[in-house]
Design a protein around this motif. Structure first.
Motif, mmCIF file in Angstrom:
data_model
loop_
_atom_site.group_PDB
_atom_site.id
_atom_site.type_symbol
_atom_site.label_atom_id
_atom_site.label_comp_id
_atom_site.label_asym_id
_atom_site.label_seq_id
_atom_site.Cartn_x
_atom_site.Cartn_y
_atom_site.Cartn_z
ATOM 1 N N GLU A 116 0.823 -1.195 0.000
ATOM 2 C CA GLU A 116 0.000 0.000 0.000
ATOM 3 C C GLU A 116 0.866 1.258 0.000
ATOM 4 N N GLU A 117 0.535 2.194 -0.873
ATOM 5 C CA GLU A 117 1.254 3.456 -0.911
ATOM 6 C C GLU A 117 0.637 4.439 0.080
ATOM 7 N N LYS A 118 1.458 5.365 0.540
ATOM 8 C CA LYS A 118 1.006 6.370 1.484
ATOM 9 C C LYS A 118 0.497 7.599 0.747
ATOM 10 N N ASP A 119 -0.323 8.370 1.443
ATOM 11 C CA ASP A 119 -0.819 9.615 0.863
ATOM 12 C C ASP A 119 0.343 10.566 0.606
ATOM 13 N N GLN A 120 0.370 11.136 -0.579
ATOM 14 C CA GLN A 120 1.429 12.071 -0.938
ATOM 15 C C GLN A 120 0.825 13.252 -1.696
ATOM 16 N N ILE A 121 -0.056 13.980 -1.055
ATOM 17 C CA ILE A 121 -0.660 15.148 -1.693
ATOM 18 C C ILE A 121 0.285 16.332 -1.524
ATOM 19 N N VAL A 122 0.803 16.857 -2.623
ATOM 20 C CA VAL A 122 1.782 17.940 -2.542
ATOM 21 C C VAL A 122 1.140 19.312 -2.707
ATOM 22 N N ALA A 123 -0.108 19.351 -3.169
ATOM 23 C CA ALA A 123 -0.788 20.631 -3.307
ATOM 24 C C ALA A 123 -2.283 20.419 -3.428
ATOM 25 N N VAL A 124 -3.051 21.392 -2.943
ATOM 26 C CA VAL A 124 -4.496 21.424 -3.131
ATOM 27 C C VAL A 124 -4.829 22.843 -3.583
ATOM 28 N N PHE A 125 -5.775 22.977 -4.504
ATOM 29 C CA PHE A 125 -6.006 24.300 -5.084
ATOM 30 C C PHE A 125 -7.450 24.474 -5.531
ATOM 31 N N VAL A 126 -7.840 25.729 -5.696
ATOM 32 C CA VAL A 126 -9.147 26.093 -6.231
ATOM 33 C C VAL A 126 -8.912 26.987 -7.444
ATOM 34 N N ILE A 127 -9.494 26.614 -8.579
ATOM 35 C CA ILE A 127 -9.409 27.395 -9.812
ATOM 36 C C ILE A 127 -10.779 28.000 -10.082
ATOM 37 N N THR A 128 -10.795 29.249 -10.503
ATOM 38 C CA THR A 128 -12.069 29.879 -10.826
ATOM 39 C C THR A 128 -11.971 30.586 -12.171
ATOM 40 N N PHE A 129 -13.112 30.743 -12.814
ATOM 41 C CA PHE A 129 -13.162 31.505 -14.059
ATOM 42 C C PHE A 129 -13.594 32.922 -13.738
ATOM 43 N N ASP A 130 -12.711 33.863 -14.045
ATOM 44 C CA ASP A 130 -12.992 35.277 -13.830
ATOM 45 C C ASP A 130 -13.352 35.904 -15.174
ATOM 46 N N THR A 131 -14.450 36.626 -15.220
ATOM 47 C CA THR A 131 -14.931 37.166 -16.492
ATOM 48 C C THR A 131 -13.971 38.179 -17.095
ATOM 49 N N ARG A 132 -13.085 38.757 -16.255
ATOM 50 C CA ARG A 132 -12.120 39.726 -16.781
ATOM 51 C C ARG A 132 -10.751 39.099 -17.044
ATOM 52 N N SER A 133 -10.343 38.161 -16.178
ATOM 53 C CA SER A 133 -8.984 37.604 -16.265
ATOM 54 C C SER A 133 -8.933 36.194 -16.825
ATOM 55 N N GLY A 134 -10.085 35.549 -16.993
ATOM 56 C CA GLY A 134 -10.089 34.158 -17.457
ATOM 57 C C GLY A 134 -9.862 33.202 -16.302
ATOM 58 N N ASN A 135 -9.247 32.053 -16.574
ATOM 59 C CA ASN A 135 -8.976 31.063 -15.534
ATOM 60 C C ASN A 135 -7.859 31.555 -14.623
ATOM 61 N N ILE A 136 -8.087 31.539 -13.316
ATOM 62 C CA ILE A 136 -7.071 31.977 -12.358
ATOM 63 C C ILE A 136 -7.035 31.027 -11.169
ATOM 64 N N VAL A 137 -5.870 30.986 -10.497
ATOM 65 C CA VAL A 137 -5.743 30.237 -9.246
ATOM 66 C C VAL A 137 -6.302 31.112 -8.136
ATOM 67 N N MET A 195 -18.096 29.257 -12.367
ATOM 68 C CA MET A 195 -17.372 28.034 -12.716
ATOM 69 C C MET A 195 -16.103 27.917 -11.884
ATOM 70 N N LYS A 196 -15.931 26.749 -11.273
ATOM 71 C CA LYS A 196 -14.748 26.497 -10.449
ATOM 72 C C LYS A 196 -14.286 25.049 -10.609
ATOM 73 N N SER A 197 -13.025 24.833 -10.262
ATOM 74 C CA SER A 197 -12.458 23.490 -10.161
ATOM 75 C C SER A 197 -11.686 23.399 -8.856
ATOM 76 N N VAL A 198 -11.779 22.247 -8.199
ATOM 77 C CA VAL A 198 -10.978 21.974 -7.005
ATOM 78 C C VAL A 198 -10.124 20.756 -7.319
ATOM 79 N N GLY A 199 -8.815 20.870 -7.089
ATOM 80 C CA GLY A 199 -7.926 19.778 -7.493
ATOM 81 C C GLY A 199 -6.773 19.562 -6.536
ATOM 82 N N ILE A 200 -6.022 18.489 -6.830
ATOM 83 C CA ILE A 200 -4.869 18.101 -6.026
ATOM 84 C C ILE A 200 -3.740 17.665 -6.947
#
Length: 499
Positions: A116-137, A195-200
């Motif tokens: 079994e491998e161990k959890d190795q999450i190196v980052a968690v993030f939220v991405i959103t679509f901004d009507t002026r700037s486009g996709n941003i972190v 519109m948003k995305s949540v990722g790892i």
């Protein structure tokens, strides 16, 4: 009942649902789940996938995937442990965090601690679509992590037309999984849609499937309550990886090679989540074209799959293509390029792809079709094509190809019959599919190795038929195979000028 968990302090206690009736005793071979859950549609579950690393000796016989009637009964070779949806939360299950799936997973971890491998999450993030700037972190942890480009990988081009999706992708040496959602809002500033995305990110995609439900719930939470990151912070603190450091640089985990049982014989980085019936859909979608893709995968060609959103199902096609290239014979494939899965790509990846000699990826951006220098094989819907003249013969289906696909279909039907009638959950289509093509590949390279080690090094029509290939129809494929893998044999099969 209240049970203490080993989670982050914020989530120190968790309410566990009332105990369910004990399942029937498992089969002697150690299946840990009841067959009733084996084929639950729409579940998110772990599967096995592919490997391009050389491994130990083959651990199965050709009888396991020979196409004979008794292969369905040979579940000791084809079968794996638990039902693949044993990790899926029951609908309506009470969970505070949503990223763990309760006791079945803990039982599985207990039963196979050595791999079994161990959890190795190196980052968690939220991405959103901004009507002026486009996709941003919008937000991330750790705050200094390099996420350049992730805002476009986590929210595919064209996603504004769909309500939800999930996306596998690659970011440098890391792999990512993001869940996207699109919610209508009465806001002129947001132009009627949020519109948003949540990722790892993780060093491997092996365990990303564990967090699919958590990411799905979190993206909904972010849409309904923007700016509330408490649960994401707790998740990161609980799951963040402590990675090995060498020469001042963070490196990925070392793989575990060829462990002794069928559900561990695959490289651990083969796994990717899939809904029930994913491989069945892959087989039905491509039909006999799977054999064409198999040849291109074995030749380590650059395969690009185009499809409009949603992207998730197309990521599974990337996975399916990679499953075609497994070879378990020691020493085979050491000198050939790694068949690298990139999953979803966009125009920001063009510079990276210019330096890749072998990969499989998917995209929603039609502009890639015009950039023929980036790929060898272009897949649009079920249409597989190549602009290389020397690869054109590989697009034609021959008699041996049809025979292979027929055997695969027969074995699949026997497996489905066993699951339906005998309630046998010990094996699944994933293993059947992977082992079928691994056996084909081993069969070819075993024969080529034997001929190469012989005195005259002559490959005859009998040898080619013994490999399950067509002496005439697969002549071009064999020539390319010998060249790519650097195998020293002499092909004496003539290519007739007429049928």
């Amino acid at each position: 009942m209240v049970e203490q968990s080993d989670r982050a302090p914020l989530l120190e206690w968790e309410e566990i649902p009332a105990a369910t009736p004990a399942p029937a005793p498992p089969p002697e071979r150690g299946s840990e789940s009841s067959p009733a859950n084996c084929r639950a549609l729409g579940s998110t579950a772990p599967g096995t996938g592919w490997s391009t690393s050389p491994g130990g000796p083959a651990i199965f016989s050709s009888a396991a995937v020979s196409g004979e009637a008794d292969s369905a009964a040979n579940t000791e070779t084809v079968g794996v442990g638990p039902c693949w949806d044993a990790h899926s939360p029951v609908k309506g299950e009470s969970r505070f965090s949503g990223w763990e799936t309760g006791s079945p997973e803990k039982e599985l971890a207990t039963s196979v601690p050595e791999w079994e491998e161990k959890d190795q999450i190196v980052a968690v993030f939220v991405i959103t679509f901004d009507t002026r700037s486009g996709n941003i972190v919008e937000w991330c942890l750790p705050q200094d992590v390099d996420l350049v480009g992730v805002e476009f990988k986590s929210m595919a081009s064209g996603s504004h037309k769909i309500s939800s999706d999930f996306i596998y992708f690659r970011k440098g040496s890391y792999f990512g999984l993001a869940c996207f959602a699109n919610m209508p809002v009465e806001s002129a500033l947001e132009r009627g849609a949020r519109m948003k995305s949540v990722g790892i990110l993780s060093p491997s995609y092996t365990l990303l499937y564990r967090y699919m439900h958590f990411l799905e719930s979190q993206v909904r939470h972010q849409l309904e309550s923007p700016g509330h990151y408490t649960q994401l912070e707790a998740f990161y603190e609980d799951k963040k990886g402590v990675l090995p450091i060498g020469n001042g640089a963070v490196t990925s985990l070392q793989p575990i090679h060829w462990l002794p049982s069928i559900n561990r014989c695959m490289h651990p980085e083969m796994k990717i989540t899939h809904p029930a019936g994913c491989m069945s859909q892959f087989i039905k979608f491509f039909g006999e074209q799977i054999i064409v893709l198999w040849k291109f995968a074995l030749l380590r060609k650059r395969i690009l799959i185009f499809s409009p959103p949603p992207v998730g199902i197309v990521c599974y096609r990337v996975y399916g293509c990679c499953c075609l290239a497994n070879v378990s014979l020691p020493g085979i494939g050491v000198s050939v390029p790694e068949f690298r899965p990139f999953f979803y790509i966009n125009v920001a990846d063009i510079e990276v792809l210019e330096n890749e000699v072998s990969y499989v990826a998917c995209t929603t951006e039609k502009i890639f079709e015009e950039k023929k220098g980036l790929y060898d094989v272009y897949v649009d819907n079920q249409n597989v094509r190549t602009h290389h003249e020397n690869l054109q013969p590989l697009l034609r289906i021959n008699g041996a190809d049809r025979d292979k696909y027929r055997k695969l279909s027969e074995q699949r039907q026997m497996l489905l019959y066993s699951q339906e009638v005998d309630r046998d959950c010990s094996s699944n289509e994933e293993d059947l599919f992977i082992l079928f093509f691994m056996e084909q590949n081993n069969r070819i390279f075993q024969m080529l190795s034997e001929v190469s080690a012989s005195q005259d090094k002559t490959l005859t029509e009998e040898h080619v038929r013994g490999m399950g290939l067509d002496p005439q129809g697969d002549r071009s494929f064999l020539i390319d195979l010998l060249e790519v893998y650097g195998i020293d044999v002499m092909l004496v099969i003539d290519n007739p000028c007429c049928p």
